[in-house]
Structure formats: C-alpha cells, structure tokens
Motif scaffolding. Structure first.
Motif, PDB file in Angstrom:
ATOM      1  N   TYR A  48       0.833  -1.200   0.000  1.00 10.94           N
ATOM      2  CA  TYR A  48       0.000   0.000   0.000  1.00 10.94           C
ATOM      3  C   TYR A  48       0.869   1.252   0.000  1.00 10.94           C
ATOM      4  CZ  TYR A  48       0.923   0.203   5.040  1.00 10.94           C
ATOM      5  OH  TYR A  48       1.535   0.262   6.274  1.00 10.94           O
ATOM      6  N   THR A  49       0.362   2.286  -0.655  1.00 10.16           N
ATOM      7  CA  THR A  49       1.076   3.561  -0.726  1.00 10.16           C
ATOM      8  C   THR A  49       0.149   4.713  -0.390  1.00 10.16           C
ATOM      9  OG1 THR A  49       0.589   3.715  -3.094  1.00 10.16           O
ATOM     10  CG2 THR A  49       2.700   2.702  -2.468  1.00 10.16           C
ATOM     11  N   TRP A  50      -0.928   4.423   0.327  1.00  8.26           N
ATOM     12  CA  TRP A  50      -1.911   5.446   0.641  1.00  8.26           C
ATOM     13  C   TRP A  50      -1.358   6.491   1.596  1.00  8.26           C
ATOM     14  CZ3 TRP A  50      -4.607   0.615   2.664  1.00  8.26           C
ATOM     15  CH2 TRP A  50      -5.063  -0.185   1.596  1.00  8.26           C
ATOM     16  N   SER A  51      -1.854   7.696   1.464  1.00  5.21           N
ATOM     17  CA  SER A  51      -1.469   8.724   2.429  1.00  5.21           C
ATOM     18  C   SER A  51      -2.477   8.822   3.570  1.00  5.21           C
ATOM     19  CB  SER A  51      -1.338  10.083   1.731  1.00  5.21           C
ATOM     20  OG  SER A  51      -2.577  10.443   1.130  1.00  5.21           O
ATOM     21  N   ARG A  52      -3.712   8.400   3.309  1.00  2.00           N
ATOM     22  CA  ARG A  52      -4.739   8.370   4.355  1.00  2.00           C
ATOM     23  C   ARG A  52      -5.423   7.007   4.304  1.00  2.00           C
ATOM     24  NH1 ARG A  52      -7.939  14.167   4.402  1.00  2.00           N
ATOM     25  NH2 ARG A  52      -6.099  15.490   4.554  1.00  2.00           N
ATOM     26  N   TYR A  53      -5.479   6.383   5.431  1.00  2.00           N
ATOM     27  CA  TYR A  53      -6.086   5.051   5.435  1.00  2.00           C
ATOM     28  C   TYR A  53      -6.514   4.650   6.826  1.00  2.00           C
ATOM     29  CZ  TYR A  53      -1.316   3.764   6.811  1.00  2.00           C
ATOM     30  OH  TYR A  53      -0.101   3.692   7.436  1.00  2.00           O
ATOM     31  N   CYS A  65      -7.360  -9.004   9.931  1.00  2.00           N
ATOM     32  CA  CYS A  65      -6.704  -7.723   9.687  1.00  2.00           C
ATOM     33  C   CYS A  65      -7.356  -7.119   8.451  1.00  2.00           C
ATOM     34  CB  CYS A  65      -5.219  -7.978   9.463  1.00  2.00           C
ATOM     35  SG  CYS A  65      -4.233  -6.521   9.139  1.00  2.00           S
ATOM     36  N   ALA A  66      -7.606  -5.822   8.476  1.00  2.00           N
ATOM     37  CA  ALA A  66      -8.277  -5.170   7.357  1.00  2.00           C
ATOM     38  C   ALA A  66      -7.693  -3.787   7.135  1.00  2.00           C
ATOM     39  CB  ALA A  66      -9.777  -5.078   7.624  1.00  2.00           C
ATOM     40  N   ALA A  67      -7.795  -3.320   5.907  1.00  2.00           N
ATOM     41  CA  ALA A  67      -7.250  -2.000   5.577  1.00  2.00           C
ATOM     42  C   ALA A  67      -7.977  -1.419   4.385  1.00  2.00           C
ATOM     43  CB  ALA A  67      -5.761  -2.107   5.262  1.00  2.00           C
ATOM     44  N   GLY A  68      -7.945  -0.097   4.309  1.00  2.00           N
ATOM     45  CA  GLY A  68      -8.544   0.561   3.172  1.00  2.00           C
ATOM     46  C   GLY A  68      -8.180   2.025   3.127  1.00  2.00           C
ATOM     47  N   GLU A  69      -8.116   2.572   1.934  1.00  2.00           N
ATOM     48  CA  GLU A  69      -7.815   3.985   1.753  1.00  2.00           C
ATOM     49  C   GLU A  69      -9.059   4.818   2.027  1.00  2.00           C
ATOM     50  OE1 GLU A  69      -6.571   4.992  -2.197  1.00  2.00           O
ATOM     51  OE2 GLU A  69      -5.488   6.770  -1.507  1.00  2.00           O
ATOM     52  N   THR A  70      -8.839   5.977   2.590  1.00  2.00           N
ATOM     53  CA  THR A  70      -9.955   6.853   2.887  1.00  2.00           C
ATOM     54  C   THR A  70      -9.503   8.294   2.798  1.00  2.00           C
ATOM     55  OG1 THR A  70     -11.613   7.445   4.553  1.00  2.00           O
ATOM     56  CG2 THR A  70      -9.458   6.762   5.360  1.00  2.00           C
ATOM     57  N   THR A  91     -17.525   0.062   7.597  1.00  2.00           N
ATOM     58  CA  THR A  91     -16.890  -1.207   7.243  1.00  2.00           C
ATOM     59  C   THR A  91     -16.491  -1.266   5.778  1.00  2.00           C
ATOM     60  OG1 THR A  91     -18.182  -2.297   8.963  1.00  2.00           O
ATOM     61  CG2 THR A  91     -17.170  -3.704   7.307  1.00  2.00           C
ATOM     62  N   THR A  92     -17.243  -0.628   4.931  1.00  2.00           N
ATOM     63  CA  THR A  92     -16.936  -0.696   3.504  1.00  2.00           C
ATOM     64  C   THR A  92     -15.650   0.051   3.135  1.00  2.00           C
ATOM     65  OG1 THR A  92     -18.453   1.153   3.150  1.00  2.00           O
ATOM     66  CG2 THR A  92     -19.306  -1.079   2.748  1.00  2.00           C
ATOM     67  N   VAL A  93     -15.097   0.828   4.056  1.00  2.00           N
ATOM     68  CA  VAL A  93     -13.790   1.450   3.823  1.00  2.00           C
ATOM     69  C   VAL A  93     -12.716   0.381   3.672  1.00  2.00           C
ATOM     70  CG1 VAL A  93     -11.954   2.745   5.013  1.00  2.00           C
ATOM     71  CG2 VAL A  93     -14.281   3.677   4.884  1.00  2.00           C
ATOM     72  N   TYR A  94     -12.912  -0.708   4.383  1.00  2.00           N
ATOM     73  CA  TYR A  94     -11.902  -1.759   4.439  1.00  2.00           C
ATOM     74  C   TYR A  94     -12.100  -2.705   3.260  1.00  2.00           C
ATOM     75  CZ  TYR A  94     -11.614   0.129   9.129  1.00  2.00           C
ATOM     76  OH  TYR A  94     -11.482   0.971  10.197  1.00  2.00           O
ATOM     77  N   ASN A  95     -11.405  -2.457   2.183  1.00  2.00           N
ATOM     78  CA  ASN A  95     -11.578  -3.330   1.024  1.00  2.00           C
ATOM     79  C   ASN A  95     -10.433  -4.315   0.836  1.00  2.00           C
ATOM     80  OD1 ASN A  95      -9.851  -1.319   0.286  1.00  2.00           O
ATOM     81  ND2 ASN A  95     -11.131  -0.492  -1.333  1.00  2.00           N
ATOM     82  N   TYR A  96      -9.561  -4.384   1.828  1.00  2.00           N
ATOM     83  CA  TYR A  96      -8.533  -5.407   1.829  1.00  2.00           C
ATOM     84  C   TYR A  96      -8.588  -6.144   3.171  1.00  2.00           C
ATOM     85  CZ  TYR A  96      -6.722  -3.067  -2.286  1.00  2.00           C
ATOM     86  OH  TYR A  96      -6.596  -2.512  -3.528  1.00  2.00           O
ATOM     87  N   TRP A  97      -8.595  -7.457   3.075  1.00  2.00           N
ATOM     88  CA  TRP A  97      -8.723  -8.294   4.275  1.00  2.00           C
ATOM     89  C   TRP A  97      -7.702  -9.423   4.248  1.00  2.00           C
ATOM     90  CZ3 TRP A  97     -12.563  -7.405   8.029  1.00  2.00           C
ATOM     91  CH2 TRP A  97     -13.466  -6.398   7.712  1.00  2.00           C
ATOM     92  N   GLY A  98      -7.228  -9.791   5.421  1.00  2.00           N
ATOM     93  CA  GLY A  98      -6.390 -10.968   5.527  1.00  2.00           C
ATOM     94  C   GLY A  98      -7.245 -12.222   5.554  1.00  2.00           C
TER      95      GLY A  98
END
Length: 125
Positions: A27-32, A96-101, A109-116
């Motif tokens: 990931y290279t997001w600046s806000r997440y 574990c979950a992550a997402g750009e915002t 919850t829909t912010v998290y579009n990547y999940w382990g």
C-alpha cells in the motif's frame, strides 16, 4: 497489490493472553484505516481496534477496552493486537483489514476493502 497476512492466535484459557500480528504490504496510501475485526458464527462482525493514518486516531470496541492493545511497527509495516485477560466471548476469527480513505471514516466497514485470511482465537472457560 495490497496484502495482509495474519499470524499468531491459537487457544488459551480464560484470563490468558495472546498476540496476533498482521504483516501489511503493497500500500502507498497517504490516508487510510487499518486494524482488526473479529467474527464468530453467533455474532455479527465486530470492529475491534483500528487506527487512522496520518493522525493516529485509535478506536477500541467497548468490549475490549482495557484488555486489548493495538500497536504497529512502522519499520516493518506490521500491526499487532495484544490481547490480555481473554474471555470465552473473545473467541472468534480475527481479521486484519485495511482501506484507503479521505477522512476519518474508519467506522464504516466498507472502507476496508482489503482483508487478511483470518486467524482463529479460541478462549476456553
């Protein structure tokens, strides 16, 4: 490509401790938003602990406050969830979950579009 890989977890008796880890990459997001969710068959998915980057705003579910500690190692892009005083009701698959915002929307919850793939935590009474 963003990848999240959990490790740790396992089985423990009530009152014990466990730590789960999440290695994040790509990931290279600046806000997440990034953090931990859990789910077991009898309950809806629950946001356990999350962090908002860049300001570091932390969130803990009321059910884990004072017992769980979220941390991160920025040098290795690894997240940790230290779980103390575990209870049988903490039994769940931990994800574990992550997402750009573009703001503090970590409660959505829909912010998290990547999940382990998840790691199982089982607490016996």
């Amino acid at each position: 490509q963003v990848q999240l890989m959990e490790s740790g977890g396992g089985s423990v008796q009530a009152g014990g401790s466990l730590r789960v880890s999440c290695a994040a990459s790509g990931y290279t997001w600046s806000r997440y938003c990034m953090g931990w969710f859990r789910q077991n068959p009898r309950k809806a998915r629950e946001r356990v602990a999350t962090i908002y980057h860049p300001d570091g705003t932390l969130y803990y579910a009321d059910s884990v406050k004072g017992r769980f500690t979220f941390s991160r190692d920025n040098s290795t892009n690894t997240l940790y969830l230290q779980m103390n005083s575990l209870k049988p009701e903490d039994t769940a698959m931990y994800y574990c979950a992550a997402g750009e915002t573009n703001g503090y929307y970590c409660y959505i919850t829909t912010v998290y579009n990547y999940w382990g793939q998840g790691t199982q935590v089982t607490v016996s009474s």
